[in-house]
Scaffold this motif. Structure first.
Motif, PDB file in Angstrom:
ATOM      1  N   ARG A  45       1.160  -1.464  -0.349  1.00  0.00           N
ATOM      2  CA  ARG A  45       0.083  -0.250   0.340  1.00  0.00           C
ATOM      3  C   ARG A  45       0.777   1.259  -0.281  1.00  0.00           C
ATOM      4  O   ARG A  45       1.636   1.392   0.566  1.00  0.00           O
ATOM      5  CB  ARG A  45      -1.200   0.052   1.382  1.00  0.00           C
ATOM      6  CG  ARG A  45       0.225  -0.472   2.193  1.00  0.00           C
ATOM      7  CD  ARG A  45      -1.268   0.100   3.632  1.00  0.00           C
ATOM      8  NE  ARG A  45      -0.995  -0.015   5.357  1.00  0.00           N
ATOM      9  CZ  ARG A  45      -0.380   1.029   5.440  1.00  0.00           C
ATOM     10  NH1 ARG A  45      -0.724   2.497   4.885  1.00  0.00           N
ATOM     11  NH2 ARG A  45       0.134   1.317   6.748  1.00  0.00           N
ATOM     12  N   ALA A  46       0.590   2.248  -0.153  1.00  0.00           N
ATOM     13  CA  ALA A  46       1.276   3.775  -0.439  1.00  0.00           C
ATOM     14  C   ALA A  46       1.847   4.126   0.730  1.00  0.00           C
ATOM     15  O   ALA A  46       0.569   4.679   1.528  1.00  0.00           O
ATOM     16  CB  ALA A  46       0.409   4.179  -1.633  1.00  0.00           C
ATOM     17  N   ASP A 100      10.540  -0.916  -3.112  1.00  0.00           N
ATOM     18  CA  ASP A 100       9.766  -0.795  -3.458  1.00  0.00           C
ATOM     19  C   ASP A 100       8.528   0.342  -3.078  1.00  0.00           C
ATOM     20  O   ASP A 100       8.176   1.029  -2.537  1.00  0.00           O
ATOM     21  CB  ASP A 100       8.504  -2.165  -2.407  1.00  0.00           C
ATOM     22  CG  ASP A 100       9.331  -3.608  -2.505  1.00  0.00           C
ATOM     23  OD1 ASP A 100      10.021  -3.815  -3.039  1.00  0.00           O
ATOM     24  OD2 ASP A 100       9.134  -4.419  -1.260  1.00  0.00           O
ATOM     25  N   LEU A 102       5.915   3.050  -5.592  1.00  0.00           N
ATOM     26  CA  LEU A 102       4.455   3.136  -6.748  1.00  0.00           C
ATOM     27  C   LEU A 102       4.993   4.300  -7.701  1.00  0.00           C
ATOM     28  O   LEU A 102       4.860   5.658  -6.827  1.00  0.00           O
ATOM     29  CB  LEU A 102       3.220   3.042  -6.128  1.00  0.00           C
ATOM     30  CG  LEU A 102       2.095   3.565  -6.641  1.00  0.00           C
ATOM     31  CD1 LEU A 102       1.366   3.110  -7.806  1.00  0.00           C
ATOM     32  CD2 LEU A 102       0.391   3.838  -5.680  1.00  0.00           C
ATOM     33  N   THR A 199       4.185   0.125 -10.029  1.00  0.00           N
ATOM     34  CA  THR A 199       3.984  -0.782  -9.337  1.00  0.00           C
ATOM     35  C   THR A 199       5.508  -1.326  -9.002  1.00  0.00           C
ATOM     36  O   THR A 199       5.259  -2.133  -9.995  1.00  0.00           O
ATOM     37  CB  THR A 199       3.087  -1.543  -8.855  1.00  0.00           C
ATOM     38  OG1 THR A 199       1.941  -0.580  -8.521  1.00  0.00           O
ATOM     39  CG2 THR A 199       3.722  -2.206  -7.240  1.00  0.00           C
ATOM     40  N   TYR A 201       7.564  -4.360  -6.505  1.00  0.00           N
ATOM     41  CA  TYR A 201       7.353  -5.115  -5.091  1.00  0.00           C
ATOM     42  C   TYR A 201       7.255  -6.223  -5.448  1.00  0.00           C
ATOM     43  O   TYR A 201       7.312  -7.265  -5.253  1.00  0.00           O
ATOM     44  CB  TYR A 201       4.982  -4.322  -4.865  1.00  0.00           C
ATOM     45  CG  TYR A 201       4.821  -5.244  -3.084  1.00  0.00           C
ATOM     46  CD1 TYR A 201       5.747  -3.816  -2.090  1.00  0.00           C
ATOM     47  CD2 TYR A 201       4.425  -6.202  -3.272  1.00  0.00           C
ATOM     48  CE1 TYR A 201       5.029  -4.558  -0.882  1.00  0.00           C
ATOM     49  CE2 TYR A 201       4.302  -6.026  -1.511  1.00  0.00           C
ATOM     50  CZ  TYR A 201       4.757  -5.362  -0.818  1.00  0.00           C
ATOM     51  OH  TYR A 201       3.981  -5.254   0.695  1.00  0.00           O
ATOM     52  N   LEU A 247       6.687   1.808  -1.102  1.00  0.00           N
ATOM     53  CA  LEU A 247       5.280   0.688  -0.641  1.00  0.00           C
ATOM     54  C   LEU A 247       5.358   0.020   0.506  1.00  0.00           C
ATOM     55  O   LEU A 247       6.556  -0.271   1.137  1.00  0.00           O
ATOM     56  CB  LEU A 247       5.445  -0.253  -1.301  1.00  0.00           C
ATOM     57  CG  LEU A 247       4.602   0.759  -3.487  1.00  0.00           C
ATOM     58  CD1 LEU A 247       4.357  -0.985  -4.118  1.00  0.00           C
ATOM     59  CD2 LEU A 247       2.774   0.747  -2.749  1.00  0.00           C
TER      60      LEU A 247
END
Length: 248
Positions: A45-46, A100, A102, A199, A201, A247
């Motif tokens: 998640r951001a 990681d 975004l 993304t 990740y 992230l």
């Protein structure tokens, strides 16, 4: 009374075959599970906003590489990055990215009868590095000059809006095609704002276009750091609301 010796030899052979098939099926189960686990399903998640550009001043955060500077204009105005490219052009974000992350921005291909207007090539590079040179900003915007980099590449509406492709550049001239799309809803519409989210990740990378997954890939040799760049050729485009998040 049941006697083992009453079972005929053909029946024994059939039973042995059945057992062998069952054993083979059971043996295959771990491989199936491993294949399932290899798919990308978690995207984090951001968290912290680590970089952004509202394009309110200049191109100080960007490195421009253009194959035709005379007939092109790459600048900022009205809180937008304007890419009006007569030939190939790459606009690199100068900060090297890692971990990681975004990357999110809004982008459109402009069609208003301008000199370079062409509905094509909403493209990008990410996690790009040069295996032979720490300085990646050495090219002139010609597409083939990037073949020897290591990077991920997405070309949305390429080849005059007939293909949408996802590649990995291996750093040795090889450009591995990972996905190719040509359905109508994976190609471009003129003068439409697209929200692009990229993304990286935990060994996976993904590209969303207006919330729809265009590309998703788990890479056994994942690119974990490198540069991001807007890429196009002969088109006029606008970019705004550029943000990069860590992230969690």
């Amino acid at each position: 009374m049941f006697h083992l010796q009453t079972v005929s030899r053909p029946a024994c052979k059939i039973t042995a075959v059945v057992i062998a098939v069952v054993v083979a099926m059971v043996s295959a189960l771990p491989a199936v599970a491993q294949s399932s686990e290899a798919t990308c399903s978690l995207w984090g998640r951001a968290g912290k906003l680590i970089y952004q550009d509202d394009f309110d001043k200049d191109l100080r955060q960007w490195q421009v590489e253009s194959a035709d500077t005379k007939n092109s204009d790459i600048s900022v105005a009205n809180h937008q990055l304007l890419i009006d490219a007569a030939k190939g052009a790459t606009v690199w974000f100068k900060q090297k990215l890692s971990g990681d992350i975004l990357i999110r921005y809004t982008r459109r291909v402009v069609m208003e009868q301008g000199r370079n207007d062409r509905l094509s090539d909403l493209n990008q590079f990410w996690m790009a590095t040069d295996p032979r040179n720490q300085n990646i900003f050495t090219r002139k915007g010609v597409f083939e000059q990037y073949d020897d980099l290591r990077l991920y590449y997405a070309g949305i509406g390429g080849n005059t809006n007939t293909t949408t492709r996802f590649r990995k550049y291996q750093g040795n001239g090889e450009r591995s095609l990972l996905t190719e799309l040509n359905e109508r809803d994976t190609l471009l519409q003129a003068n439409r704002d697209y929200v692009i989210e990229t993304t990286v990740y935990q060994g996976c990378t993904r590209v969303l276009v207006d919330g729809k997954v265009f590309f998703s890939y788990r890479d056994k040799d994942a690119l974990r750091d490198g540069y991001f760049g807007f890429r196009t050729t002969q088109s006029r485009q606008q970019v705004r609301d550029f943000k990069i998040y860590q992230l969690e």
